[in-house]
Design an enzyme around this catalytic site. Structure first.
Site, short mmCIF file in Angstrom:
data_model
loop_
_atom_site.label_atom_id
_atom_site.label_comp_id
_atom_site.label_asym_id
_atom_site.label_seq_id
_atom_site.Cartn_x
_atom_site.Cartn_y
_atom_site.Cartn_z
N GLY A 13 11.80 5.18 6.50
CA GLY A 13 12.17 5.28 7.90
C GLY A 13 12.37 6.69 8.41
N GLU B 219 10.92 4.81 0.11
CA GLU B 219 9.71 4.11 0.53
C GLU B 219 9.15 4.72 1.82
OE1 GLU B 219 10.86 -0.31 -1.25
OE2 GLU B 219 11.25 0.14 0.86
N GLY C 90 6.44 5.70 4.47
CA GLY C 90 5.11 5.28 4.89
C GLY C 90 4.64 6.16 6.02
N CYS D 137 -8.30 -5.64 28.84
CA CYS D 137 -7.96 -6.32 30.10
C CYS D 137 -6.48 -6.65 30.16
CB CYS D 137 -8.82 -7.57 30.27
SG CYS D 137 -10.54 -7.17 30.59
#
Length: 419
Positions: free
Chosen positions: A234, A276, A278, A347
């Site tokens: 994080g 961890e 990422g 759209c």
């Protein structure tokens, strides 16, 4: 504009747009920076790449080359890592609702550790291990009661979360009792993750302290010594000039020092410390290249400049108001001459990649690059409006390599059946 020593305009011409490009050298540098802190601090560790940020065969090859670990959150991510030749002993398997087939896959291929999220999973995994006459190493995911300063959609450490065993109510203790009572389950440690895109180190320090307190309680109550303390990821990165993150390795140093201090105070053996990351590994290593198309000018309002991609290859701005910066690829240092809304081709009125984006004047055919799109862009991509997903290229040392082919219209029909 250069990405990994390759000209961005050449990349756009060769592989077409929209195109996701990664500077592999920056990925390697990020992993090495994390590892260096642990080694300087003299602790056992794992830098476990969080696959959900971006998963494909090639990224697992790079992580493996750098001696990394990886975590997966689905059978699909696990299968991709397996087919990439990633060592299964260096994989941890997350998820709040792992299916029987996913757990069977993990057990059959010897996944290093299964991070157990709930009581149902303990029962299900126990059944599978009994049926297969097997054993599995597990960690328990807990919610430490910490709400990180981040978007509410990506907060995961607070008590009211779908993830993990609550510490305050005694759920975590009960889960440990069940694991210790089952000889087929090898208890390895404890895990927590408090959120994503976090800039304040205090949340991580608080998390580490709570996990150490839990480790002390478990030692005193059950005689169990925690082998691994996993504080998740994080770590925030730079998207716009409004973001002022610390270097990610400073978060790690603060975490390690907090764990060392707590272990000394509580008389605990220093466990392995896992993180961890990422986003902080691949986020700033990625760029999205688009080609400018139509334009709509309205007196008194920012003009709309439309690109050939949008929410189908990067839904984050529409999903939780994520913000990005952009440059024109053939003049990335040019002064802004106007403020425009960079919009996609889908759209939906909400298909806006960057609101009020300062840019030099653009013309149809110009290549625009969004910065720091390496995390959660391609991994959350869709075929909305029946648009193919873009290609992905890895660039390193002046060489470009296609690692995910662009989908074709025929690819969109591969699973379709006529009625």
């Amino acid at each position: 504009m250069q990405i990994g020593g390759v000209d961005a305009l050449e990349l756009a011409a060769r592989y077409q747009t929209p195109l996701q490009v990664y500077d592999v050298g920056r990925i390697r540098q990020a992993i090495r920076a994390f590892k260096r802190v642990f080694e300087e601090e003299g602790v056992s560790y794992e830098v476990s790449y969080a696959s959900k940020a971006f998963s494909c065969l090639a990224i697992y090859q790079v992580i493996n080359e750098e001696g990394g670990h990886t975590d997966v959150v689905s059978g699909g991510e696990l299968w991709t890592a397996l087919k990439a030749g990633f060592p299964m002993s260096k994989v941890s398997f997350h998820g709040n609702n792992k299916s029987r087939s996913e757990l069977e896959l993990a057990v059959e291929h010897g996944v290093g550790v299964i991070i157990v999220d709930n009581f149902h999973e303990i029962d299900l995994l126990s059944q599978i291990l009994e049926e297969k006459d097997a054993e599995a190493k597990v960690m328990l995911r807990v919610t430490p009661g910490i709400s990180a300063h981040t978007n509410e959609y990506i907060q995961t450490g607070q008590v009211d979360s779908k993830f993990g065993f609550d510490m305050a109510s005694g759920q975590a203790d009960r889960a440990l009792e069940l694991v210790l009572a089952n000889p087929r389950l090898q208890m390895a440690g404890v895990h927590a993750h408090i959120g994503s895109q976090i800039f304040d180190v205090r949340g991580f320090v608080g998390c580490a302290e709570k996990l150490c307190q839990l480790a002390e309680d478990w030692r005193d109550k059950y005689g169990y010594e925690t082998e691994i303390l996993n504080v998740g990821g994080g770590f925030g990165i730079h998207y716009t000039d409004q973001d002022h993150p610390l270097p990610a390795e400073e978060f790690v140093r603060a975490i390690v020092k907090a764990v060392k201090r707590q272990c000394q105070e509580k008389g605990l053996e220093l466990p392995e410390i896992w993180i961890e990351p990422g986003r902080s590994i691949v986020g700033q290593a990625g760029w999205s290249l688009y080609t400018v198309g139509s334009r709509k000018d309205l007196p008194g309002y920012p003009s709309y400049v439309a690109l050939d991609g949008g929410m189908g290859d990067n839904i984050r701005p529409a999903l939780y108001q994520a913000e990005y910066s952009a440059v024109v690829a053939d003049r990335p240092q040019a002064e802004a001459e106007e403020v425009v809304n960079l919009v996609g081709k889908y759209c939906e009125s909400g298909d806006v990649l960057i609101k009020s984006c300062p840019l030099p004047k653009t013309e149809p055919g110009d290549v625009v690059a969004l910065l720091s799109t390496g995390a959660y862009g391609y991994s959350m991509a869709s075929n909305y409006n029946r648009n193919p997903r873009p290609a992905v290229v890895f660039a390193e040392n002046g060489q470009a390599k296609l690692v995910i082919k662009r989908e074709s219209y025929d690819d969109l029909l591969v699973l379709d059946l006529k009625y």
